[in-house]
Scaffold this motif. Structure first.
Motif, PDB file in Angstrom:
ATOM      1  N   ALA A   1     -24.624  -9.206  -1.958  1.00  0.00           N
ATOM      2  CA  ALA A   1     -24.924  -8.457  -1.000  1.00  0.00           C
ATOM      3  C   ALA A   1     -23.666  -7.674  -0.857  1.00  0.00           C
ATOM      4  CB  ALA A   1     -25.147  -9.121   0.375  1.00  0.00           C
ATOM      5  N   VAL A   2     -22.525  -8.301  -0.854  1.00  0.00           N
ATOM      6  CA  VAL A   2     -21.229  -7.499  -1.076  1.00  0.00           C
ATOM      7  C   VAL A   2     -21.206  -6.333  -1.857  1.00  0.00           C
ATOM      8  CG1 VAL A   2     -18.821  -7.607  -1.077  1.00  0.00           C
ATOM      9  CG2 VAL A   2     -20.009  -9.361   0.283  1.00  0.00           C
ATOM     10  N   ARG A   3     -21.459  -6.763  -3.159  1.00  0.00           N
ATOM     11  CA  ARG A   3     -21.514  -5.673  -4.413  1.00  0.00           C
ATOM     12  C   ARG A   3     -22.215  -4.513  -3.928  1.00  0.00           C
ATOM     13  NH1 ARG A   3     -23.152  -6.091 -10.650  1.00  0.00           N
ATOM     14  NH2 ARG A   3     -22.926  -3.869 -10.951  1.00  0.00           N
ATOM     15  N   TRP A   4     -23.290  -4.662  -3.278  1.00  0.00           N
ATOM     16  CA  TRP A   4     -24.195  -3.487  -3.026  1.00  0.00           C
ATOM     17  C   TRP A   4     -23.901  -2.896  -1.751  1.00  0.00           C
ATOM     18  CZ3 TRP A   4     -26.144  -1.613  -7.092  1.00  0.00           C
ATOM     19  CH2 TRP A   4     -26.246  -2.368  -8.297  1.00  0.00           C
ATOM     20  N   THR A   5     -22.886  -3.327  -1.046  1.00  0.00           N
ATOM     21  CA  THR A   5     -22.571  -2.721   0.182  1.00  0.00           C
ATOM     22  C   THR A   5     -21.481  -1.798   0.271  1.00  0.00           C
ATOM     23  OG1 THR A   5     -23.534  -4.786   1.432  1.00  0.00           O
ATOM     24  CG2 THR A   5     -22.220  -3.387   2.603  1.00  0.00           C
ATOM     25  N   LEU A   6     -20.299  -2.462  -0.518  1.00  0.00           N
ATOM     26  CA  LEU A   6     -19.027  -1.839  -0.503  1.00  0.00           C
ATOM     27  C   LEU A   6     -18.832  -0.948  -1.643  1.00  0.00           C
ATOM     28  CD1 LEU A   6     -16.229  -4.524   0.487  1.00  0.00           C
ATOM     29  CD2 LEU A   6     -17.767  -3.069   2.046  1.00  0.00           C
ATOM     30  N   PRO A   7     -17.756   0.242  -1.336  1.00  0.00           N
ATOM     31  CA  PRO A   7     -17.689   1.089  -2.589  1.00  0.00           C
ATOM     32  C   PRO A   7     -16.415   0.559  -3.122  1.00  0.00           C
ATOM     33  CG  PRO A   7     -16.683   2.148  -0.406  1.00  0.00           C
ATOM     34  CD  PRO A   7     -17.529   0.751  -0.088  1.00  0.00           C
ATOM     35  N   ARG A   8     -16.290   1.138  -4.429  1.00  0.00           N
ATOM     36  CA  ARG A   8     -14.832   0.510  -4.927  1.00  0.00           C
ATOM     37  C   ARG A   8     -13.758   0.897  -4.468  1.00  0.00           C
ATOM     38  NH1 ARG A   8     -16.007   3.139  -9.947  1.00  0.00           N
ATOM     39  NH2 ARG A   8     -17.689   1.345 -10.444  1.00  0.00           N
ATOM     40  N   PHE A   9     -12.645   0.205  -4.437  1.00  0.00           N
ATOM     41  CA  PHE A   9     -11.104   0.275  -3.956  1.00  0.00           C
ATOM     42  C   PHE A   9     -10.534   1.274  -4.902  1.00  0.00           C
ATOM     43  CE2 PHE A   9     -11.893  -3.020  -1.100  1.00  0.00           C
ATOM     44  CZ  PHE A   9     -10.850  -2.926  -0.128  1.00  0.00           C
ATOM     45  N   ARG A  10      -9.725   1.973  -4.370  1.00  0.00           N
ATOM     46  CA  ARG A  10      -8.618   2.898  -5.485  1.00  0.00           C
ATOM     47  C   ARG A  10      -7.565   1.942  -6.160  1.00  0.00           C
ATOM     48  NH1 ARG A  10      -7.169   6.903  -1.828  1.00  0.00           N
ATOM     49  NH2 ARG A  10      -4.938   5.858  -1.783  1.00  0.00           N
ATOM     50  N   TYR A  11      -7.293   2.124  -7.178  1.00  0.00           N
ATOM     51  CA  TYR A  11      -6.388   0.853  -7.815  1.00  0.00           C
ATOM     52  C   TYR A  11      -5.017   0.948  -6.941  1.00  0.00           C
ATOM     53  CZ  TYR A  11      -4.970  -1.726 -11.423  1.00  0.00           C
ATOM     54  OH  TYR A  11      -4.613  -2.906 -12.124  1.00  0.00           O
ATOM     55  N   ASP A  12      -4.701   1.995  -6.374  1.00  0.00           N
ATOM     56  CA  ASP A  12      -3.348   1.470  -5.818  1.00  0.00           C
ATOM     57  C   ASP A  12      -3.771   0.988  -4.351  1.00  0.00           C
ATOM     58  OD1 ASP A  12      -4.596   4.003  -4.794  1.00  0.00           O
ATOM     59  OD2 ASP A  12      -3.101   4.319  -3.451  1.00  0.00           O
ATOM     60  N   GLN A  13      -4.882   1.225  -3.763  1.00  0.00           N
ATOM     61  CA  GLN A  13      -5.240   0.364  -2.766  1.00  0.00           C
ATOM     62  C   GLN A  13      -5.386  -1.121  -2.990  1.00  0.00           C
ATOM     63  OE1 GLN A  13      -8.744   2.375  -1.916  1.00  0.00           O
ATOM     64  NE2 GLN A  13      -7.821   3.420  -0.087  1.00  0.00           N
ATOM     65  N   LEU A  14      -6.087  -1.545  -4.266  1.00  0.00           N
ATOM     66  CA  LEU A  14      -6.225  -2.822  -4.962  1.00  0.00           C
ATOM     67  C   LEU A  14      -5.012  -3.545  -4.923  1.00  0.00           C
ATOM     68  CD1 LEU A  14      -8.370  -4.425  -6.431  1.00  0.00           C
ATOM     69  CD2 LEU A  14      -7.064  -3.533  -8.243  1.00  0.00           C
ATOM     70  N   MET A  15      -4.078  -2.888  -5.362  1.00  0.00           N
ATOM     71  CA  MET A  15      -2.680  -3.527  -5.900  1.00  0.00           C
ATOM     72  C   MET A  15      -1.924  -3.559  -4.562  1.00  0.00           C
ATOM     73  SD  MET A  15      -2.918  -4.251  -8.711  1.00  0.00           S
ATOM     74  CE  MET A  15      -1.345  -4.833  -9.701  1.00  0.00           C
ATOM     75  N   ARG A  16      -1.830  -2.971  -3.533  1.00  0.00           N
ATOM     76  CA  ARG A  16      -1.282  -2.987  -2.235  1.00  0.00           C
ATOM     77  C   ARG A  16      -1.786  -4.093  -1.564  1.00  0.00           C
ATOM     78  NH1 ARG A  16       0.876  -0.091   2.084  1.00  0.00           N
ATOM     79  NH2 ARG A  16       1.305   1.891   1.134  1.00  0.00           N
ATOM     80  N   LEU A  17      -3.363  -4.025  -1.446  1.00  0.00           N
ATOM     81  CA  LEU A  17      -3.961  -5.253  -0.801  1.00  0.00           C
ATOM     82  C   LEU A  17      -3.525  -6.550  -1.397  1.00  0.00           C
ATOM     83  CD1 LEU A  17      -6.191  -5.249   1.397  1.00  0.00           C
ATOM     84  CD2 LEU A  17      -7.717  -5.729  -0.506  1.00  0.00           C
ATOM     85  N   GLY A  18      -3.401  -6.738  -2.649  1.00  0.00           N
ATOM     86  CA  GLY A  18      -2.959  -7.857  -3.465  1.00  0.00           C
ATOM     87  C   GLY A  18      -1.665  -8.320  -3.023  1.00  0.00           C
ATOM     88  N   TRP A  19      -0.705  -7.446  -3.286  1.00  0.00           N
ATOM     89  CA  TRP A  19       0.612  -7.633  -3.173  1.00  0.00           C
ATOM     90  C   TRP A  19       1.147  -7.732  -1.776  1.00  0.00           C
ATOM     91  CZ3 TRP A  19       3.285 -10.419  -6.584  1.00  0.00           C
ATOM     92  CH2 TRP A  19       2.796 -10.196  -7.998  1.00  0.00           C
ATOM     93  N   VAL A  20       0.835  -6.820  -1.174  1.00  0.00           N
ATOM     94  CA  VAL A  20       1.548  -6.459   0.278  1.00  0.00           C
ATOM     95  C   VAL A  20       0.454  -7.366   1.303  1.00  0.00           C
ATOM     96  CG1 VAL A  20       1.974  -4.790   2.022  1.00  0.00           C
ATOM     97  CG2 VAL A  20       2.283  -4.279  -0.270  1.00  0.00           C
ATOM     98  N   VAL A  21      -0.630  -7.457   1.426  1.00  0.00           N
ATOM     99  CA  VAL A  21      -1.406  -8.049   2.423  1.00  0.00           C
ATOM    100  C   VAL A  21      -1.542  -9.419   2.145  1.00  0.00           C
ATOM    101  CG1 VAL A  21      -3.309  -8.010   3.791  1.00  0.00           C
ATOM    102  CG2 VAL A  21      -2.469  -5.815   3.057  1.00  0.00           C
ATOM    103  N   PHE A  22      -2.448  -9.760   1.098  1.00  0.00           N
ATOM    104  CA  PHE A  22      -2.774 -11.223   0.662  1.00  0.00           C
ATOM    105  C   PHE A  22      -1.753 -12.052   0.390  1.00  0.00           C
ATOM    106  CE2 PHE A  22      -7.632  -9.859   0.041  1.00  0.00           C
ATOM    107  CZ  PHE A  22      -7.897  -9.762   1.386  1.00  0.00           C
ATOM    108  N   PHE A  23      -0.749 -11.465  -0.540  1.00  0.00           N
ATOM    109  CA  PHE A  23       0.153 -12.391  -0.746  1.00  0.00           C
ATOM    110  C   PHE A  23       1.130 -12.984   0.390  1.00  0.00           C
ATOM    111  CE2 PHE A  23       4.707 -12.627  -2.599  1.00  0.00           C
ATOM    112  CZ  PHE A  23       4.552 -14.212  -3.068  1.00  0.00           C
ATOM    113  N   GLU A  24       1.621 -12.088   1.231  1.00  0.00           N
ATOM    114  CA  GLU A  24       2.010 -12.649   2.408  1.00  0.00           C
ATOM    115  C   GLU A  24       1.460 -13.139   3.422  1.00  0.00           C
ATOM    116  OE1 GLU A  24       2.638  -9.726   1.028  1.00  0.00           O
ATOM    117  OE2 GLU A  24       4.907  -9.031   1.051  1.00  0.00           O
TER     118      GLU A  24
END
Lengths: 176, 570, 359
Positions: C319-342
């Protein structure tokens, strides 16, 4: 003048994307459950359901050659359809009608008349251009085959699809 | 034209003033002024009976005042005012006069054309779908431009004979005939075989052939070309292909030394017909049937498509590389003086230059071509049936083509000649060689478009393109340099003959920087003084006089005579 | 009784990996297509077998029969190795996940390791080698870009994935997945502490860091499995098909199945860690202890409960796959390193403080 659209300033919870995810899921799951309940109108399930009964009069299916009520093959191999055919699907080789034939006065007929149904785009130009009312687009649309050769309709097949058509102008009547 | 200034008259055509020599027909004056006057019966190479009435135009002259009236005054350019005549005149048989006015686009002219078209179409069968003329039919064209679109004719059309055999090569459909009489005049005036004529009267008039005779002379198919409708059709081309499918290529005929200018019609690599192309210095508007129909072998069964080498008693299809390598192997052990080359006078100047190179490169002892002599028919067919004998003399440097053949035959029999390269010739049928002689050779190579009896004896058989598959230049009987243009691609692995000779030179160790027939022509212009300064572009579609031969084309001479008599326009 | 242990392990491997997980992979492909169709108001594959249920079989046959094309410009050895390296780690992780309580007196887990989650992470991180090799060995620009993206993405998110479950391990003080499940069965699921010891202030307070853990874990799981909204390694619109552009036939199928297998294992792990694994809610039919005997039909129900939860989780994935659009690559890295890691790091500290305060 370029129109500048300001990027909306997101609130902190919007930055989490979770509310947006929930909203999106609501929409997609809404469609999902609507389908499960059978409330979604879906496309026609082709081989079981067919549109045949509702085909409009002007429907353009496979082109075919016709004979008239005098059993004369209408085509005189003028090759106008071959000329007009946009994808060049039609191949005609004319021949002279032998003098002992009933319709020898028509002089010319197709020896070979092939329509390559892989190429045909069902545009109907051949029907429109025909000066002899000899070629018509029928309502046959399920043209299939397992080889390229099979998809080429030869003269015999074209007359088989076309059949007899009555009420056409009889240009080559007894006086002519 | 003599040096003195011709007598020019001022003529106004559709409001514009032009100058024409006195005696010019009105229709020709209009044509020179780029104003089209539709016509059927008029043909510049035939007399003008003025019987189709299609070329009616409005004509006017300066007013002739009654006694006492003021004489009309000329304007600043010296032109008098024009008073228009109430009735139209035919433009084909009247000549221009000083201060004459012609209107081809007036209401009167248009009305006349509409009326004539309606009468011409009254009995016309409208069987365009089966008519071979459709697409190049002036009746179709003018009924679109000047027709009314609808007929007032409600009665039954007159029935006339259809599908009549008037000759071995011609079919007549009388219902389509519009009685322009072009064919009648052609057979009478040009072909000197007056077998056609009109019988019956009024709308029952039919074209017929004289009882007991038939239209069978060697120029009969020209009547099909000049027939403005589909009344006369060619049996050979009948129902073969619609004209709008075919692509036209301007080239020249190669069946005799006249080199008639022709247009070849082809579709998808298949030639369907050949028609003469106007060139008043070569063939006027005509060509002989025998030459016109001699093209079916090009797409025939016995064309050579691949190189072959002999193994035992049969030939095996191979690649160019292998065939040429075999040739090089065999030639390596043979002295130049033991090699003979027989080229052909049907080769272009470019190909002959390459042959010349080959001869010099191998230091060949014997070179010749095969002559073909026939009867001069006193029209267009020259006695020399080779198209480029003058080229052989000029480019290959043979003063007397054909004189060496017996010596070569003898040389082979005595074993002095061990290798023979036969290029584009048929030695068995045309040069009197027999198998016994040819079998004596250590090495025998032929390059020819078709599998002829000579090829049976050859160790290496190479497929060479025929005249329709190559480009080049040829010199005709009157010394005129003309261009031969490529019409279609050769079948299979066929190469153009100049490429074959080039490969032969290269494989025997010679080098050259030649990549196209055009390159060879450049070398021709450098090496042979007659060609200097020429290009293919300058030769053009109609050719250029190159050398003096002192020979003339009989039909053209008679045509010139009739022009001076004022019978035809020319 | 060595032979007995080996036999039992073999049977469990054959049954759980080849007869359950792999068919589940196939079925999840079918489910993906049918669900996405329903979401988009289409019908989806419904021709092969009843309701199109045999579609995966047809697909499988097609994959086997298609020409196995190896382009000329590839590095043959690594090109052939890559699909296997993607598929095998995904299946290996099955080893430590408890499918059920007990059946025939056997624990329903292939390897009852005491370092379950660590094993899963260790093995799952090998998947990235398959993708790197595929991208590099293909010797072509799109696979190369795809694999570079994939590598950095997976390495980035592995950190937050690992950190996200640290609070859970701190709370349970246990690395054996079987014991964690038993704990949840008796004292409330990690996210639903509604019975047993969980129904207390402590239980409720601790569910806050657990919820954060769950969000970080699930999101990172999406990223690890290369699924939308984090499918940048193979995003069609930019990279044709990403790292498997040059693959066809069964080799492509291995990549494809590997992705779904990873999704199933991920779901299994999430269910095990946060939703009480095979246990039923409110402590129903819960055995006394890990080693206690379980009636046969209880064991069956536990198996069923586990797979029901896994399937629900897979549906959530879909369901999530068919709901959400793809992230931009910089957004993906920012989310990983700046948000989730912290966030994961802070969550560890928060849990530690909570545990200290509640002690």
């Amino acid at each position: 003048m370029a129109i500048v659209v300001d990027r909306p300033k997101l609130k902190w919870w919007e930055h989490l994307y979770l509310p947006a995810l929930a909203k999106g899921l609501r929409i997609t799951l809404g469609h999902f459950f609507k389908m499960l309940r059978g409330n979604t109108k879906v496309t026609m399930q082709y081989p079981e359901e067919k549109w045949d009964a509702n085909l409009p009069d002007h429907y353009r299916g496979a082109p075919a050659l016709v004979t008239d009520e005098q059993e004369r093959e209408r085509c005189v191999a003028c090759q106008l359809c071959e000329f007009i055919c946009p994808p060049r699907a039609i191949t005609i080789k004319p021949e002279e009608i032998p003098s002992d034939d009933k319709w020898a006065k028509v002089e010319k007929r197709p020896k070979v008349f092939d329509i390559d149904m892989i190429r045909c785009i069902y545009c109907g130009f051949c029907e429109e251009v025909c000066p002899e009312q000899a070629i018509y687009l029928r309502k046959d649309y399920a043209i299939t085959g397992t080889s390229r050769e099979e998809m080429v309709h030869d003269k015999e097949k074209l007359y088989e699809i076309g059949g007899v058509r009555v009420g056409l102008v009889n240009k080559w009547n007894a006086l002519k | 034209m003599s040096d003195e200034k011709p007598d020019l008259v001022d003529v106004q055509i559709d409001g514009e003033w032009h100058q024409f020599p006195k005696g010019t027909r009105m229709i020709e004056a209009c044509r020179q002024a780029s104003v089209e006057v539709p016509h059927y019966c008029y043909h510049p190479k035939l007399t003008s009976p003025g019987n189709c009435r299609m070329c009616l135009v409005e004509m006017g002259m300066p007013p002739r005042p009654h006694p006492g009236e003021a004489t009309p005054e000329a304007d600043e350019n010296g032109h008098l005012p024009i008073s228009w005549m109430p009735r139209p005149v035919i433009a084909c048989a009247n000549t221009v006069a000083p201060n004459m006015g012609i209107r081809t686009n007036s209401e009167l002219t248009e009305d006349c054309r509409e009326g004539v078209m309606e009468l011409l179409l009254a009995n016309h069968p409208l069987d365009c779908p089966i008519c071979d003329q459709a697409g190049e039919c002036t009746l179709q064209e003018f009924s679109v431009e000047h027709g009314q679109g609808e007929s007032h004719f409600r009665e039954q059309k007159v029935k006339k004979p259809k599908n009549v055999d008037v000759g071995p090569r011609i079919r007549l459909d009388d219902e389509r005939c519009i009685m322009c009489s072009r064919c009648v005049r052609f057979t009478d005036e040009i072909a000197d075989d007056p077998v056609l004529g009109f019988t019956d009267r009024g709308s029952h008039t039919v074209l017929t052939v004289y009882p007991g005779k038939e239209l069978a002379n060697n120029y009969s198919l020209n009547t099909v070309d000049i027939c403005p409708v589909g009344a006369l059709t060619s049996n050979d081309f009948r129902f073969q292909m619609r004209v709008w499918f075919m692509k036209e290529v301007k080239t020249i005929d190669v069946n005799c030394a006249t080199g008639s200018n022709i247009t070849v019609y082809q579709r998808e690599g298949q030639i369907y017909r050949i028609t003469p192309r106007q060139n008043n210095d070569v063939n006027s508007d005509w060509m002989p049937d025998s030459h016109r129909l001699n093209f079916h072998w090009i797409n025939g069964e016995d064309r050579l498509t691949d190189p072959m080498v002999k193994e035992g008693n049969s030939h095996r299809i191979t690649s160019w590389q292998e065939a040429l390598a075999t040739t090089a192997d065999k030639l390596a052990g043979i002295e130049g003086s033991e090699i003979a080359v027989i080229a052909s006078a049907s080769m272009t100047n470019e190909e002959l230059l390459m042959v010349n190179r080959l001869v010099k490169h191998l230091n060949v002892g014997h070179v010749d071509t095969v002559p073909r002599e026939g009867e001069n028919d006193n029209y267009l067919v020259a006695a020399d049936r080779n198209p480029n004998t003058n080229g052989v003399k000029l480019v290959l440097g043979l003063d007397n083509p054909g004189s060496q053949l017996d010596a070569i035959k003898k040389g082979i029999k005595e074993g002095r000649i061990k290798a023979l390269l036969c290029l584009q010739e048929n030695l068995v049928d045309d040069a009197g060689f027999d198998g016994e002689t040819l079998d004596k050779l250590d090495f025998f190579l032929t390059a020819h478009p078709i599998a002829n009896p000579t090829a049976d004896f050859a160790d290496v058989v190479l497929p060479g393109g025929c005249w329709a598959e190559k480009s080049g230049t040829m010199i005709n009987v009157a010394g005129r340099l003309q261009r031969l243009n490529k019409v279609i691609d050769g079948p299979g692995q066929t190469l153009e003959p100049w490429e074959v000779v080039r490969d032969l030179i290269q494989v025997t160790g010679g080098g050259n920087g030649i990549y196209s027939a055009l390159d060879i022509f450049k070398q021709l212009t450098e090496e042979i003084s007659e060609f200097s300064g020429l290009t293919w572009g300058r030769i053009g579609d109609l050719g250029l006089p190159l050398i003096e031969t002192g020979k003339t084309i009989p039909l053209l001479e008679r045509e010139k005579e009739r022009i001076t008599q004022g019978l035809i326009v020319g | 009784m060595d032979w007995y242990i080996i036999l039992a392990a073999t049977i469990k491997i054959v049954v759980f990996v080849f007869l359950v997980t792999l068919p589940l992979v196939a079925m999840s492909v079918w489910a993906e297509r049918r669900v996405s169709a329903a979401i988009q108001d289409r019908v989806g594959p419904n021709r092969v077998g009843p309701a199109g249920l045999l579609q995966p079989v047809a697909d499988g046959i097609k994959f086997l029969l298609k020409e196995d094309f190896t382009p000329n410009h590839v590095r043959k050895t690594y090109y052939w190795l890559a699909p296997a390296l993607t598929m095998i780690p995904s299946l290996l992780t099955c080893a430590v996940i408890p499918f059920g309580s007990k059946l025939f007196g056997e624990k329903m887990v292939i390897a009852d390791l005491d370092v379950g989650p660590l094993f899963v992470f260790a093995v799952a991180s090998l998947t990235v080698y398959g993708i790197v090799l595929a991208g590099w060995a293909s010797n072509s620009k799109y696979p190369f870009l795809g694999s570079v993206r994939s590598t950095s993405q997976m390495i980035s998110y592995e950190i937050s994935l690992g950190l996200s479950i640290v609070p859970l391990l701190m709370i349970y003080g246990e690395l054996n997945l079987g014991h964690i499940v038993m704990e949840q069965a008796q004292n409330g699921w990690a996210l639903l502490p509604l019975w047993g010891d969980g129904l207390s202030i402590k239980g409720w307070l601790l569910s806050i860091p657990l919820f954060i853990s769950f969000v970080v874990f699930t999101t990172s799981m999406f990223a690890e499995t290369n699924r939308l909204p984090f499918d940048l390694p193979e995003c069609e619109t930019e990279l044709v098909a990403g790292y498997h552009t040059e693959y066809s036939s069964m080799k492509f199928a291995l990549f494809f199945l590997g992705e779904y297998a990873a999704m199933i294992i991920g779901s299994g792990l999430a269910v095990t860690l946060f939703f009480g694994g095979w246990s039923l809610p409110f402590g129903w039919l819960t055995p006394e202890s890990v080693d206690a005997e379980v009636p046969f039909w209880h064991g069956l129900i536990h198996l069923g409960a586990f797979f029901a939860k896994v399937i629900l989780f897979i549906l959530f994935f879909i369901a999530v796959r068919w709901t959400l659009p793809r992230f931009r690559y910089d957004q993906l890295m920012r989310l990983g390193w700046v948000v989730f890691f912290e966030l994961a790091l802070a969550n560890v500290i928060l849990t530690a403080l909570l545990l200290m305060w509640l002690k």
